[in-house]
Design a protein around this motif. Structure first.
Motif, PDB file in Angstrom:
ATOM      1  N   ARG A 125      -1.673  -1.131  -4.079  1.00  0.00           N
ATOM      2  CA  ARG A 125      -2.772  -0.182  -3.956  1.00  0.00           C
ATOM      3  C   ARG A 125      -2.233   1.191  -3.580  1.00  0.00           C
ATOM      4  NH1 ARG A 125      -8.011  -2.162  -1.079  1.00  0.00           N
ATOM      5  NH2 ARG A 125      -8.900  -1.748  -3.118  1.00  0.00           N
ATOM      6  N   LYS A 141      -3.530   4.283  -1.611  1.00  0.00           N
ATOM      7  CA  LYS A 141      -4.617   4.670  -0.712  1.00  0.00           C
ATOM      8  C   LYS A 141      -4.643   6.187  -0.607  1.00  0.00           C
ATOM      9  CE  LYS A 141      -6.150   5.760   2.763  1.00  0.00           C
ATOM     10  NZ  LYS A 141      -7.098   6.887   3.090  1.00  0.00           N
ATOM     11  N   MET A 172      -7.636   4.053   6.364  1.00  0.00           N
ATOM     12  CA  MET A 172      -6.337   3.405   6.216  1.00  0.00           C
ATOM     13  C   MET A 172      -6.298   2.099   6.985  1.00  0.00           C
ATOM     14  SD  MET A 172      -3.306   3.136   5.029  1.00  0.00           S
ATOM     15  CE  MET A 172      -2.942   4.711   4.246  1.00  0.00           C
ATOM     16  N   VAL A 176       0.850  -1.184   0.000  1.00  0.00           N
ATOM     17  CA  VAL A 176       0.000   0.000   0.000  1.00  0.00           C
ATOM     18  C   VAL A 176       0.889   1.239   0.000  1.00  0.00           C
ATOM     19  CG1 VAL A 176      -1.714   1.341   1.272  1.00  0.00           C
ATOM     20  CG2 VAL A 176      -1.899  -1.152   1.183  1.00  0.00           C
ATOM     21  N   GLN A 225      -6.846  -1.115   5.203  1.00  0.00           N
ATOM     22  CA  GLN A 225      -5.811  -1.591   4.292  1.00  0.00           C
ATOM     23  C   GLN A 225      -4.680  -2.323   5.007  1.00  0.00           C
ATOM     24  OE1 GLN A 225      -6.428  -1.255   1.082  1.00  0.00           O
ATOM     25  NE2 GLN A 225      -8.255  -0.032   1.537  1.00  0.00           N
ATOM     26  N   CYS A 274      -7.763   3.648  -4.191  1.00  0.00           N
ATOM     27  CA  CYS A 274      -8.900   3.588  -3.283  1.00  0.00           C
ATOM     28  C   CYS A 274      -8.805   4.723  -2.274  1.00  0.00           C
ATOM     29  CB  CYS A 274      -8.949   2.241  -2.560  1.00  0.00           C
ATOM     30  SG  CYS A 274      -7.509   1.926  -1.505  1.00  0.00           S
ATOM     31  N   THR A 275      -9.910   4.989  -1.607  1.00  0.00           N
ATOM     32  CA  THR A 275      -9.955   5.921  -0.483  1.00  0.00           C
ATOM     33  C   THR A 275     -10.517   5.161   0.714  1.00  0.00           C
ATOM     34  OG1 THR A 275     -12.128   6.712  -1.198  1.00  0.00           O
ATOM     35  CG2 THR A 275     -10.198   7.965  -1.946  1.00  0.00           C
TER      36      THR A 275
END
Length: 439
Positions: free
Chosen positions: A242, A244, A286, A209, A289, A282-283
């Motif tokens: 990802r 984030k 946290m 991430v 994730q 993505c949002t």
């Protein structure tokens, strides 16, 4: 010892309270139920406000408000900010600055969890109340470098919350330099859950991430280099990679982001510099994730601390500099610094124990709730005063900076509506660019 209060001695604090014994609470405050109201103005400050008040526990009457502002969070950002706290599932009231005095009436403690100009506006309204509540503030993440500007906006405050011994020393020096009559408190970042030093989680790596920072790196080419390195890692390793985001391009953030990563990725896909499937965007929260098997990479982000807290390996990119301008000097000596080459090769690290103790992972022997109870007691008995000189200086700054909270309601409603629409469109555009379903 955690919970120590440092800084210039203030007449607003009882004699003998400069250093609080572990777990000590003045006898007259035991059993008292105090009220704290937090005022936020952006997504990161809202997260800080909710988590801070959540950690105080239900023994306090707690309320979180959002002040009307152009940087107020969208619905999606608000949901992410309140997740996992007592505010989850509740509607966060949004009030105009003109309504602050009424909204803060009856509070024993006011937490100005907001950017500098708004924090000062909160303090000005609270200062007019009788009895005056205790005025407390802090920053929502890594607070290096310590800046005079941050304290000047909060000069009316009784206490400033830091989240590590290193931060406490830096801000205490500034408090003394500026001659402010407020205390610097040591707490822990409220969303860090490990009791002391976190232990590494033993799990095979399957996901990486990346947590962007709005302000750094500054240059477009540097940001593109990060995306290309992430894509290279994805192609080589097969890991799920990802990005984030704190916000989709065009959405409000605490700090302006000149080159949003989702926009840059769309440009790379359009130019066929990347295939498009390598990265997901993505949002949201946290914490969702940071599951076992995940590694964190960032240039400078409080998300790195959340990853450490979860026992996950971390890489702090040093290619663009390690200094105050890059907001990552705090990671010197952490053992987490590496390069884009490390990223491409999938090299991630766990922090040094000595760094952990001085930076955010100390043992909290005196809870923040106990420290704030002292101020609440002083407020309730009418013993807190206002410095006339600092009040006049704050009022002078106010008229130059009040635009942040003074836009007319129709304009703010339009801004919020457009940003919510942009948020929904950004989700679809990102999924289209990567050939994936929205995360």
């Amino acid at each position: 010892m955690s919970g120590i209060q440092r800084g210039a001695k203030s007449s607003n604090l009882p004699d003998g309270m400069a250093y609080t014994a572990p777990g000590a609470v003045p006898g007259q405050l035991r059993g008292a139920r105090h009220k704290i109201v937090a005022v936020a103005d952006s997504d990161s400050y809202l997260k800080f406000a909710c988590a801070t008040l959540d950690a105080l526990g239900p023994e306090w009457d707690r309320e979180v408000l959002l002040v009307r502002s152009p940087i107020a969070p969208t619905r999606e950002q608000t949901t992410a900010a309140v997740a996992g706290t007592f505010c989850a599932g509740m509607t966060t009231p949004v009030i105009p600055a003109s309504g602050l005095r009424t909204a803060l009436a009856g509070a024993d403690v006011v937490l100005a969890a907001a950017t500098g100009p708004v924090a000062e506006e909160v303090y000005l309204h609270a200062s007019r109340l009788t009895p005056r509540p205790a005025l407390v503030s802090g920053l929502p993440g890594v607070a290096f470098p310590a800046t005079e500007k941050a304290l000047q906006f909060r000069s009316l405050g009784d206490a400033f919350i830091t989240h590590s011994h290193a931060e406490c020393r830096a801000f205490s020096d500034l408090v003394d330099h500026l001659g402010l009559e407020q205390r610097v408190l040591v707490s822990r970042l409220p969303f860090l859950k490990s009791p002391a030093r976190p232990e590494p989680v033993d799990a095979p790596l399957t996901q990486v991430v990346f947590a962007p920072q709005a302000k750094v790196p500054v240059l477009k080419d540097e940001r593109i280099a990060i995306l290309q390195s992430l894509a290279a890692l994805s192609r080589r390793s097969g890991y799920r990679v990802r990005v984030k985001l704190r916000a989709w391009a065009g959405e409000p953030q605490t700090h302006l982001e000149q080159y949003p990563f989702d926009t840059l990725w769309g440009e790379l896909v359009a130019s066929r510099a990347v295939a498009g499937h390598e990265l997901e965007f993505c949002t949201g929260s946290m914490a969702e994730q940071l599951v076992p098997g995940t590694a964190m990479v960032t240039v400078s982000s409080t998300a790195a601390l959340e990853a450490i807290d979860a026992g996950l390996p971390v890489l702090i990119l040093s290619d663009f500099g390690v200094n105050e301008d890059m907001l990552n000097r705090v990671f010197v000596g952490s053992g987490l610094l590496g390069t884009l080459s490390d990223l491409k090769a999938g090299h991630f690290f766990h922090p040094e124990a000595t760094w952990l103790r001085d930076n955010y992972f100390h043992s909290q022997t005196v809870p923040l709730a106990d420290l704030l109870a002292t101020y609440a007691g002083r407020a309730r008995t009418g013993k807190l005063t206002v410095d006339a000189g600092r009040l006049a200086a704050a009022k002078k700054r106010r008229w130059r900076l009040r635009i942040r909270t003074a836009l007319p309601m129709p304009a703010l409603k339009l801004i919020r509506k457009l940003r919510n629409v942009q948020s929904e469109q950004a989700v679809g555009n990102s999924a289209h660019a990567s050939g994936q379903q929205p995360a």
